[in-house]
Design an enzyme around this catalytic site. Structure first.
Site, mmCIF file in Angstrom:
data_model
loop_
_atom_site.group_PDB
_atom_site.id
_atom_site.type_symbol
_atom_site.label_atom_id
_atom_site.label_comp_id
_atom_site.label_asym_id
_atom_site.label_seq_id
_atom_site.Cartn_x
_atom_site.Cartn_y
_atom_site.Cartn_z
ATOM 1 N N LYS A 106 0.859 -1.181 0.000
ATOM 2 C CA LYS A 106 0.000 0.000 0.000
ATOM 3 C C LYS A 106 0.895 1.230 0.000
ATOM 4 C CE LYS A 106 -4.363 1.183 0.212
ATOM 5 N NZ LYS A 106 -5.503 0.492 -0.430
ATOM 6 N N ASP B 236 -6.888 4.324 -4.897
ATOM 7 C CA ASP B 236 -7.589 4.187 -3.613
ATOM 8 C C ASP B 236 -8.239 5.549 -3.374
ATOM 9 O OD1 ASP B 236 -7.876 2.357 -1.172
ATOM 10 O OD2 ASP B 236 -7.163 4.172 -0.210
#
Lengths: 580, 452
Positions: free
Chosen positions: B125, B165
């Protein structure tokens, strides 16, 4: 019929609503704030505005016919309407009906008949009240405006529409919210009198619909600066169709004229699609859906973007979403759902509208000696900008001004140098707050339903309240704050967004509900983790609780709080009731 | 103390100031307790201790200039958590709240989400505390370029493949990829979520909804049932709901509900293709309210201000299948009880965590089929994996090909969850099964590599 002798315009020899005769008066008395503002600004713009800087745009101020306040006074007196107006608990509808049943003074009818015989285009009939004087007081949106089609060969029918619209505007002087507003701003009923402005409605025909491509409101001072916008940079609201969308606080495009390319803080394309304008108001030039003279929207229709697409008006107003790629592209060159972003104008600068607005705000502010609000409409191809109203933004009952000293003392419940909004609230007795001793970010998702339940009850009871929360209000990430939707806290008329030792996050500054906060005028006070001020939690805890849940407490105070926000300094303070 | 508790305590001690990460480790580790007794080899190889420490954390500064020429500096992050089963894969988040703890929390969860898809994708991430809100398009572009100016050296189609995201949508992916391509001089699948014109995949909007229905079909098959002929309740009317309804219609179900934030509609005659087209136009193009559906179709009844689950509870509407597709916590314990009382025997979560803990308890007590979000709505992640595959192959599959593969992936996710639940003592419990299945695959791979 007479020339307005306070203006320098030569109106002899001309007819009604003729560009050569910018203002014609019907009846005696004052002209009211709106009319004065326009007359004054016309003179100023004639000398100060150089339209050569804005190639491709023409600017005009639609000529006015103004019915003087003497007609209003006579109408009320001759028909004994004072008696109706002061009747207890009379509804706005019944009041309007009583006004509609009363005749206008006969001499006015002659002039109005002459007007409809000369003018065959849609008309806007607006209030122009004494208290609405452009130089001092904002009464924007307090009184009614009625649009009428004024179409067809039947002069009697068109006269009837016009007369009914005038009476409707008269009646709106005494509508409940207008009376409340006057009371709240320290005015008596006797002070108010109403002139009526009749203007050609700015717009274009699209089949049986008539509307401008763009309606707008621009303010030279912004009480709700979002992101990097500064209050003194002002704010602009743009909408497709009639300006009712903006006045009523429906979704429209809001931006800072200093940063026209910056979108409102939607956060994602999906949210932008959901929260930008999808419906718009038009004047119905066809058969009215029903005869409803007591309704402001009798001749209006609400249409959606599919209709705008068919009318071919989105070229300069829209961006297009591609569901396959998830991207928004400027303009209407590709097929796909349209979003009203006004990007061809604001980002690609195909029309120098923003530059014109910046210039107009500056000139008007200078002329009025105070921050101003202007209302405008535009039709495109050719690009014509019509200035509809100019008024001062100064607060009606003295300014809410706060100095640093005002933020200190025992009687302060909350203070901040970081507040949004402007003005004073002195009626709020209910406080709903998140209990700091029980608050942890990992529980924040459980707080939303508790707030919702209390909100539901207070809304049903008709009790607006002060909401005090910790963390980013309305975030989608529960680790940052309470993930509520606006509907779950809709009764809050003031919000404090605070931080704490275990909640050191960047505040939302209302960005998750900016549209609701701006359109409802919610006072918004922020206490960031670096703030020198805090909430007097102990005092709150000492007040008797009306309801207590795991995370939230509701207290009802015997006397109201004083909630003050100084829109100019950004200071805000909430004072405890004097006797507590 | 068990190894699980030790690991939780270790993380809290060694990674102070990262409460989100602590919470994630606690939740995931607690769900893995059944694996400890069965796998002493994992304990011995310290898999549990190793899996909570990222392979690598990259932190960097991102200086950029705004439209006025003023210089700003943000923090950039890429946490490459675990590449045991494939290249690191996980989104980039641009949001002012981003810090190392949040990125580690998201990256840690991503390992198991990706593993569960049964595709070869590791976990990672990244992001920045940059806020795209309130920025002009050009400022966002300049920031993305500046961000990629450092990130490019840490990623690659076989190393680490970021995606979008929060705050990183199609626009940002376009800018990030455009700059990567420019400085590396390679057109490779280094990011997913790309536009169709430059390497993106079809079926992305449809993936979550279709995937949920495929997952439901697999659950039903375990009881000898099928979608055809069933009455289904779907909540919401956004992307997930629309494509859930579409696939349900295609597979022969009768969908009788649709809703939005303002109210719910029940159409006992069922939503057919024409009515679905109306919903899509209403919600995607005109973006109006769902009550217009009831105004158009007289067979429908509109319930103002209610959720579908309120209406089912209050009106006693019979349904066989439920597809919560709206939001977190939309089904509470009472709703769940009402669903069961009205004959519902299968709940499949298209939204993220739409059932409260009370609701899940009701499902489990009554033994109904419950497809938890982490398994049932994995279709979106799966299509990211399929985008990587297409890029590697230098091919663009047709809709049918992508849909077929999505179908197979959902079958695999179902099988993996079911088998793990069975193997670890919770037969039929897809929630436990999904948690364990995602972990087991990664742990086995780590074991195979020895102590690296």
């Amino acid at each position: 019929m007479s020339q307005d002798n306070r203006s320098s315009f030569d109106v002899f020899e001309h007819g009604f609503l003729d560009p050569e005769a910018p203002l014609i008066r019907i009846g005696e008395g004052e002209l009211g704030g709106k009319a004065h503002g326009l007359v004054h600004i016309r003179e100023v713009l004639n000398t100060d505005l150089n339209m050569e800087q804005f190639p491709g745009i023409t600017l005009d101020i639609p000529p006015l016919a103004v019915i003087g306040t003497g007609v209003f006074d006579a109408f009320i007196k001759e028909n004994n309407l004072h008696e109706v107006v002061y009747r207890d608990h009379i509804s706005d509808e019944d009041l309007t009906r009583a006004f509609l049943e009363s005749p206008l003074p006969a001499e006015v009818l002659t002039d109005l008949r002459a007007l409809v015989e000369q003018v065959h285009t849609p008309l806007a009939v607006r209030s122009s009240s004494l208290l609405e004087d452009a130089r001092y007081e904002p009464f924007a949106g307090v009184y009614a405006t009625k649009m009428i089609p004024n179409k067809g060969k039947d002069t009697n029918l068109r006269l009837r529409q016009l007369v009914e619209a005038i009476k409707f505007v008269y009646a709106s002087t005494f509508f409940r919210h207008a009376r409340n507003y006057r009371r709240a701003t320290g005015h008596t009923e006797e002070e108010e009198s109403m002139a009526v402005v009749i203007q050609k409605l700015v717009g274009k025909h699209h089949g049986e619909r008539f509307y401008p491509e763009i309606s707008g409101v621009a303010r030279s001072y912004n009480y709700y600066p979002v992101g990097r916008a500064k209050p003194e940079e002002g704010v602009v609201y743009l909408a497709l169709g009639l300006g009712k969308t903006i006045v009523d606080g429906e979704p429209c495009w809001m931006y800072s004229p200093a940063h026209p390319k910056v979108e409102p803080p939607f956060g994602s394309v999906e949210k932008l699609l959901k929260e930008t304008q999808t419906d718009f108001w038009v004047l119905n030039m066809g058969e009215p859906l029903q005869r409803a003279p007591t309704s402001e929207t009798e001749y209006l229709l609400r249409e959606n973007l599919t209709v705008a697409e068919q009318d071919g008006v989105l070229r300069y107003l829209a961006s297009t979403y591609s569901p396959l790629s998830g991207r928004l592209s400027i303009g209407t060159g590709f097929p796909g759902p349209r979003a009203l972003t006004f990007a061809p104008i604001l980002v690609l600068e195909e029309i120098p509208l923003n530059r014109l607005l910046v210039e107009l705000l500056e000139i008007c502010q200078h002329a009025l000696g105070a921050p101003v609000e202007i209302e405008f409409a535009m039709t495109l191809n050719p690009h014509r900008f019509a200035l509809l109203q100019v008024r001062s933004m100064l607060a009606p009952t003295g300014e809410t001004r706060l100095e640093v000293e005002d933020l200190r003392g025992e009687h302060v419940l909350v203070a901040t140098e970081n507040a949004m909004g402007n003005g004073t609230l002195e009626t709020i007795r209910d406080v709903v707050y998140v209990r700091p001793e029980n608050f942890e970010l990992r529980y924040s998702a459980r707080i939303a339903p508790e707030l919702e339940r209390i909100n539901e009850r207070l809304v049903a009871e008709g009790r607006p309240y002060l909401l005090i929360v910790l963390g980013r209000l309305g975030t989608s990430d529960p680790w940052l704050g309470i993930p509520v939707r606006w509907a779950q806290i809709s009764g809050a008329c003031a919000v404090v967004e605070a931080t704490g030792s275990n909640v050191r996050v960047e505040l939302s500054r209302g960005s998750h509900f900016f549209h609701n906060i701006v359109s409802l005028g919610v006072k918004y006070l922020m206490l960031s983790s670096s703030s020198r001020y805090t909430v007097d939690w102990e005092w709150l805890d000492r007040q008797e609780g009306e309801e207590e849940t795991e995370f939230v407490r509701h207290v009802r105070l015997p006397n109201p709080l004083q909630i003050r926000v100084d829109g100019y300094s950004g200071r805000g303070v909430i004072y405890k009731p004097a006797d507590l | 103390m068990s190894v699980i508790d030790d690991v939780i305590a270790m993380v809290q001690e060694k990674d102070p100031g990262q409460p989100e990460f602590h919470q994630a480790v606690k939740e995931v580790m607690t769900s893995l307790k059944p694996t400890v007794d069965k796998h002493p080899e994992f304990v011995k190889a310290k898999i549990y201790e190793r899996i909570v420490i990222p392979d690598r954390v990259v932190m960097f500064r991102v200086p950029w200039e705004d439209d006025q020429g003023e210089v700003h500096v943000n923090r950039g992050y890429r946490v490459q958590f675990n590449n045991a089963i494939g290249p690191y894969k996980g989104g980039l988040r641009f949001h002012p709240s981003v810090n190392l703890g949040i990125i580690k929390f998201l990256g840690f969860e991503q390992i198991f989400k990706n593993s569960l898809t049964t595709l070869p994708m590791g976990g990672g991430k990244g992001g920045s505390d940059f806020d795209p809100k309130g920025k002009s398009d050009r400022e966002v572009m300049r920031f993305c370029y500046a961000f990629m100016r450092e990130l490019y050296r840490h990623i690659g189609p076989d190393t680490d493949v970021p995606a979008g995201d929060i705050g990183v949508g199609a626009r940002e992916i376009g800018y990030l990829y455009g700059y990567y391509k420019k400085i590396v001089n390679e057109h490779t699948g280094v990011l997913t979520g790309k536009g169709l014109e430059y390497g993106g995949s079809l079926i992305r909007p449809e993936a979550t909804g279709y995937g949920a229905v495929y997952f439901a079909a697999e659950m039903l098959a375990t009881r000898g049932e099928e979608i055809a002929g069933k009455v289904a309740a779907v909540s919401a009317s956004g992307n997930v709901a629309q494509y859930t309804i579409e696939k349900l219609i295609q597979l022969g179900a009768k969908v009788i509900t649709v809703s939005d934030s303002t109210g719910a509609v029940v159409d006992e005659e069922g939503i057919d293709e024409e009515k679905l087209a109306f919903i899509m136009d209403l919600k995607n193009v005109r973006r109006g309210r769902i009550r217009e559906y009831a105004e158009k179709y007289p067979s429908a009844v509109y319930y103002d201000g209610k959720s579908i689950w309120d209406v089912i509870k209050e009106q006693g509407i019979k349904v066989d299948l439920a597809f919560p597709s709206a939001t977190q916590n939309e089904i509470n314990g009472e709703h769940a009880q009402a669903l069961v009382d009205n004959g519902c025997f299968c709940v499949t979560e298209g939204a993220n965590m739409p059932s409260t803990l009370d609701a899940i308890k009701v499902y489990q007590e009554h033994g109904i089929l419950y497809g938890p979000a982490k398994a049932a709505n994995a279709g979106g992640v799966a299509v990211s994996g399929l985008e990587m595959s297409q890029n590697s192959l230098r091919l663009s599959w047709t809709r049918e090909e992508v849909d077929q593969r999505l179908h197979n992936i959902m079958k695999s996710i179902h099988r993996a969850s079911l088998e793990a639940a069975e193997a670890y003592g919770h037969p039929g419990d897809y929630l436990t099964g999904a948690n364990i299945a995602g972990f087991i695959k990664v742990a086995k791979a780590m074991l195979a590599y020895g102590i690296v």
